[in-house]
Design a protein around this motif. Structure first.
Motif, PDB file in Angstrom:
ATOM      1  N   ASP A  57       0.840  -1.193   0.000  1.00 28.67           N
ATOM      2  CA  ASP A  57       0.000   0.000   0.000  1.00 28.67           C
ATOM      3  C   ASP A  57       0.884   1.257   0.000  1.00 28.67           C
ATOM      4  OD1 ASP A  57      -1.929  -1.914   0.008  1.00 28.67           O
ATOM      5  OD2 ASP A  57      -2.835  -1.351   1.904  1.00 28.67           O
ATOM      6  N   ASP A  58       0.974   1.956   1.106  1.00 34.93           N
ATOM      7  CA  ASP A  58       1.753   3.200   1.140  1.00 34.93           C
ATOM      8  C   ASP A  58       2.938   3.107   2.097  1.00 34.93           C
ATOM      9  OD1 ASP A  58       0.339   3.000   3.450  1.00 34.93           O
ATOM     10  OD2 ASP A  58      -0.427   5.047   3.459  1.00 34.93           O
ATOM     11  N   ARG A  59       3.390   1.893   2.367  1.00 30.41           N
ATOM     12  CA  ARG A  59       4.468   1.713   3.335  1.00 30.41           C
ATOM     13  C   ARG A  59       5.291   0.479   2.973  1.00 30.41           C
ATOM     14  NH1 ARG A  59       0.010   0.378   7.595  1.00 30.41           N
ATOM     15  NH2 ARG A  59      -1.218   0.681   5.734  1.00 30.41           N
ATOM     16  N   SER A 104       3.274 -12.182   1.434  1.00 25.05           N
ATOM     17  CA  SER A 104       3.270 -11.352   0.227  1.00 25.05           C
ATOM     18  C   SER A 104       1.899 -10.716   0.079  1.00 25.05           C
ATOM     19  CB  SER A 104       3.644 -12.174  -1.011  1.00 25.05           C
ATOM     20  OG  SER A 104       2.700 -13.206  -1.224  1.00 25.05           O
ATOM     21  N   SER A 105       1.759  -9.865  -0.942  1.00 28.07           N
ATOM     22  CA  SER A 105       0.499  -9.145  -1.137  1.00 28.07           C
ATOM     23  C   SER A 105      -0.015  -9.333  -2.556  1.00 28.07           C
ATOM     24  CB  SER A 105       0.694  -7.658  -0.850  1.00 28.07           C
ATOM     25  OG  SER A 105      -0.500  -6.946  -1.113  1.00 28.07           O
ATOM     26  N   PRO A 106      -1.227  -9.881  -2.709  1.00 27.83           N
ATOM     27  CA  PRO A 106      -1.793 -10.030  -4.048  1.00 27.83           C
ATOM     28  C   PRO A 106      -2.406  -8.744  -4.584  1.00 27.83           C
ATOM     29  CG  PRO A 106      -3.306 -10.929  -2.442  1.00 27.83           C
ATOM     30  CD  PRO A 106      -2.086 -10.496  -1.681  1.00 27.83           C
ATOM     31  N   GLU A 107      -2.764  -7.811  -3.680  1.00 25.21           N
ATOM     32  CA  GLU A 107      -3.337  -6.527  -4.069  1.00 25.21           C
ATOM     33  C   GLU A 107      -3.346  -5.614  -2.846  1.00 25.21           C
ATOM     34  OE1 GLU A 107      -7.474  -6.321  -5.028  1.00 25.21           O
ATOM     35  OE2 GLU A 107      -8.023  -7.871  -3.580  1.00 25.21           O
ATOM     36  N   PRO A 108      -3.553  -4.306  -3.046  1.00 26.55           N
ATOM     37  CA  PRO A 108      -3.609  -3.401  -1.897  1.00 26.55           C
ATOM     38  C   PRO A 108      -4.662  -3.846  -0.878  1.00 26.55           C
ATOM     39  CG  PRO A 108      -3.464  -2.151  -3.929  1.00 26.55           C
ATOM     40  CD  PRO A 108      -3.661  -3.579  -4.325  1.00 26.55           C
TER      41      PRO A 108
END
Length: 197
Positions: A57-59, A104-108
């Motif tokens: 996201d933003d971090r 991990s991240s698949p989306e915000p």
């Protein structure tokens, strides 16, 4: 290549690798990226692998692991903060190579994490802000390393049926990739790329 460089907006942090056997891998990456980004060299004594940094996201989520020490994290945080990015540090168990090995991240707004490596309590500051955590079983922890694309498509490692089910039930379309040879060298999907935010 993921471990050799971490892009932060208009700069790239070139880390001192967390294991001596890998030192020197950064040279060709530095050469290529220096044409496009400001190069920030990590000081002596600071160690970090790119696999311990997730832009979320933003971090940045930063893993303190056997490959990334407090001095490495502190240097990276200075670079990130100078460009307006916050960070959050997560302790990675010694049984795990990097943060991206099990998270991990698949989306915000969404993280995938492996049970038995990460704990719900570690993510409380994020879940309090509405972040969703998709937990996958410990037996499939390798599959916690995914790459998300726009439109709800997620690249995952092949042969992890429970992870595939969890993602599909969450509304994602999955694309499986055979990672047998990369895994044999302790690599995962994200190890094959350097992400630009």
């Amino acid at each position: 290549v993921e471990d050799t460089a971490i892009v932060v907006e208009d700069a790239v942090v070139i880390p001192l690798m967390g294991h001596p056997s890998r030192e020197g891998e950064q040279a060709v990456i530095r050469e290529v990226l220096s044409d496009h980004l400001e190069v920030m060299e990590m000081p002596q004594g600071a160690k970090m692998d790119g696999g311990d940094a997730i832009f979320f996201d933003d971090r940045y989520l930063l893993g303190r692991s056997t490959r990334t020490n407090a001095a490495g994290i502190a240097f990276f945080q200075e670079v990130a903060e100078s460009r307006g990015f916050d960070s959050m540090v997560l302790d990675v168990p010694e049984s795990t190579l990097h943060l991206t090995t099990v998270c991990s991240s698949p989306e915000p707004g969404v993280l995938i994490a492996a049970k038995g490596h990460m704990t719900p309590e570690q993510f409380t500051p994020l879940t309090d802000q509405g972040v969703e955590i998709l937990w996958i079983p410990n037996a499939e922890s390798y599959a916690a390393n995914v790459i998300g694309f726009e439109g709800g498509s997620v690249m995952i490692s092949a042969d992890f049926p429970e992870t595939k089910r969890v993602l599909q039930e969450a509304g994602y379309t999955t694309r499986s990739v055979d990672m047998e040879h990369i895994r044999a060298a302790d690599g995962s999907l994200t190890c094959c790329s350097i992400f630009y935010q």
